[in-house]
Design an enzyme around this catalytic site. Sequence first.
Site, PDB file in Angstrom:
ATOM      1  N   ARG A  94       0.791  -1.226   0.000  1.00  0.00           N
ATOM      2  CA  ARG A  94       0.000   0.000   0.000  1.00  0.00           C
ATOM      3  C   ARG A  94       0.826   1.280   0.000  1.00  0.00           C
ATOM      4  O   ARG A  94       0.573   2.186  -0.786  1.00  0.00           O
ATOM      5  CB  ARG A  94      -0.945   0.014   1.216  1.00  0.00           C
ATOM      6  CG  ARG A  94      -2.012  -1.048   1.160  1.00  0.00           C
ATOM      7  CD  ARG A  94      -2.920  -1.010   2.369  1.00  0.00           C
ATOM      8  NE  ARG A  94      -3.764   0.167   2.409  1.00  0.00           N
ATOM      9  CZ  ARG A  94      -4.680   0.388   3.340  1.00  0.00           C
ATOM     10  NH1 ARG A  94      -4.863  -0.483   4.322  1.00  0.00           N
ATOM     11  NH2 ARG A  94      -5.409   1.488   3.300  1.00  0.00           N
TER      12      ARG A  94
ATOM     13  N   HIS B 137      -8.020  -3.927  -7.054  1.00  0.00           N
ATOM     14  CA  HIS B 137      -7.681  -3.216  -5.814  1.00  0.00           C
ATOM     15  C   HIS B 137      -8.919  -3.130  -4.917  1.00  0.00           C
ATOM     16  O   HIS B 137      -9.708  -2.182  -5.025  1.00  0.00           O
ATOM     17  CB  HIS B 137      -7.173  -1.807  -6.153  1.00  0.00           C
ATOM     18  CG  HIS B 137      -6.408  -1.141  -5.049  1.00  0.00           C
ATOM     19  ND1 HIS B 137      -5.160  -1.556  -4.644  1.00  0.00           N
ATOM     20  CD2 HIS B 137      -6.719  -0.077  -4.267  1.00  0.00           C
ATOM     21  CE1 HIS B 137      -4.724  -0.763  -3.673  1.00  0.00           C
ATOM     22  NE2 HIS B 137      -5.652   0.142  -3.419  1.00  0.00           N
TER      23      HIS B 137
ATOM     24  N   TYR C  12     -18.019  13.106 -13.098  1.00  0.00           N
ATOM     25  CA  TYR C  12     -17.970  14.303 -13.941  1.00  0.00           C
ATOM     26  C   TYR C  12     -16.675  14.411 -14.749  1.00  0.00           C
ATOM     27  O   TYR C  12     -16.601  15.222 -15.665  1.00  0.00           O
ATOM     28  CB  TYR C  12     -18.092  15.562 -13.083  1.00  0.00           C
ATOM     29  CG  TYR C  12     -19.394  15.658 -12.314  1.00  0.00           C
ATOM     30  CD1 TYR C  12     -20.615  15.647 -12.972  1.00  0.00           C
ATOM     31  CD2 TYR C  12     -19.400  15.751 -10.931  1.00  0.00           C
ATOM     32  CE1 TYR C  12     -21.805  15.729 -12.264  1.00  0.00           C
ATOM     33  CE2 TYR C  12     -20.582  15.840 -10.213  1.00  0.00           C
ATOM     34  CZ  TYR C  12     -21.786  15.822 -10.889  1.00  0.00           C
ATOM     35  OH  TYR C  12     -22.962  15.898 -10.195  1.00  0.00           O
TER      36      TYR C  12
END
Length: 749
Positions: free
Chosen positions: A32, A78, A122
């Site tokens: 990570r 993931h 968006y």
Amino acid sequence: MTTELDSIIDEPFSSALSERYLVYALSTITARSLPDVRDGLKPVHRRLLWAMRLLKLDPAGAYKKSARVVGDVIGKYHPHGDQSVYDAMVRLAQDFSLRYPLVEGQGNFGNIDGDNAAAYRYTEARLTKTAMRLMAGLDEGTVAFRPTYNGEEEEPEVFPGLFPNLLANGAAGIAVGMATSIPPHNVGELCDATVHLIDNRRADDGELMQFVKGPDFPTGGLLVDDEAIIAKAYVTGRGSFRIRSRIEQVKEKGGAWHLVVSEIPYGVSKGKLIEQIAGLIADKKLPILADVRDESAEDIRIVLEPKSRTVDPDLLLESLFKLTDLESRFALNLNVLEDGRTPGVMSLKEALLSWIDFQIDVLVNRSNHRINKIDARLELVEGFIIAFLNLDRVIEIIRTEDEPKAVMMAEFKISDRQAEAILNMRLRSLRKLEEMALNEERDALIKEKEGLEQLVASPARQKTRLKKDLAALAKEYADDKRRTGHEVAEVAKDLDWTAMIEKEPITVILSKKGWIRGMKGHVDLAGVADMKFREGDEADIHFHAYTTDRIVIMAANGRVFTIGGDKLPGGRGFGEPVRLMIDLDGEVEIVAAMPVAAETKLLVAADDGRGFLTSGEAVLAETRKGKQLMNLRKGAKVQLLKPVADDADAIAVVGENRKLLVFMAEEMPVLARGAGVQLQRYRDGGLSDAMAFKLEEGISWAMGGGNRNRTESDMRPWKVARGAAGRMAPTGFPQNNRFVPPVVKSDDD
């Protein structure tokens, strides 16, 4: 029948906790938070780019919604939160965060002002050329693949592309018990340093600093540490870099001027920086700065207006660097995963050598993969050539035999794969021109194979090939010049606040009930008692000072406080309660107040007869809470704080019993804080007053309240060792047992 109790494992809590926490820590470190030294990516970034590649979001293609990319990443590769994945993707697209962005965004991906990106529904994204270069060779057997978390897909363990992403784009992350912080660098400089290391693996880090001039931040700025500090950070893998904004002084007509900020330090939000500067102006913490304006468009342009044209530009800049993020620090902690498993801090040389070794492995793997492909193709080409040489017989076998493959294999001594390919040939391929093309292809493949085999067998050829590829990489990025400059500058010194304040005379008046004011000008102190005060209040302490002075207030509990002369309320009205400016309890008495400089010598004493000498530097306390100067015995309180003249060599102490004692000042300790020593011994009562004076001049006091003074020049009858009881004061000594305090004149008086 199995019960819940049967599944309970009995083991010590400490071992269970440590084992599970270790699993979590290892997962955080390796999967990570820390980047891989080979491609400079964390798993989330690698999976993002891999998913976008599979979606065919190459630079020449169309954009796709970011939501589609995030969905594929969290669904296939993931298994974490969608927001964290999208945040990682946004950073890859920000040209003010990455020196060489890996994602090209369309829509609102945030800005340097600190505004957040729009929601992923968006925005749209696709890969950049740099990202494609980083992933080049994934289909050529260069790196290993591993199953995804659910075993349904595969993902690459690392990206093989020839791009030094770890140092070019940097990285930041916090793991368990360790962290990483790597600044971005210039690709051209990294290529030059890498080529030098390929030729000379024993080159020291100092040689590499001839090529790598330090970090190259996407937001530019100036690196102001000297070369020794920068080199030490790269040798150890740990350190920090001071970055300053690029600021230009622009002169106006009539002698006026202003400052223009065109570049700010990496990681600093422009919006927060402007708020920070505006806050200094509003709070009057930087009185020599009048205004700040944001005139930025595509480029940064922050205008700083000084209070007047007479302001020293260097002082203003030093103040801004000290008080704002126009100067910041970027930490270097080159903590990375080696081979994707082992975390460790590397030097610049070690990181580049690891990347070189990885690229050599990629080159060999690609060559071996290509050799295998050539062997497979040569096998087919050889079969086709045999078919053309025996074309009539091949046609006859196909037309007459029930099992033509087996017959051809036996008759022409060809493999099953060659026979299958011949049977699958189209009729239009059976022409003379095709036979010539096959012969040419065979010759070209054999030549290519020989070159690749030589490359695989020769480390020298591998180095030469890698240097050639690095030269091509440097040429591709040659137009992207270094953005961060280097100008050595000293660390901003502690500010001289008095230089920022207009020096004006004031008269400080502190009443008995603790109301303070600073009247303009040096008024006649004899008339202070006749001034207006609140009902039941009267003047207590009053003195002349300047707005540039720092006023020290001594409390009976041993604490001292500092108030700037420019911070005092004006002379109109009754002033303000001093306890609104300092954290002092209402029942604690104020013993003394005076202007104090760092070099001022002071005498402090308690009513139990203990005291010591101290300095102005020790009593100045810039916080509201002040600081403890004198440690008191139970029931004792501070009696006095007085200035000491530079030429004073003796101390006079008088008790409530009117006994006077004189001893040499060298018998007094000089402390920054403490309980002090016994100045005078008492059977009844305590200390009334004390002062420092010059022994050969004696002590003087007013007589009868008039203008006449009496001087006792011979102090031998009262001069004994410190701590004695003393003897009765001279005839005519004031009934209130108070000395006339010496006047310490300033340079301006």
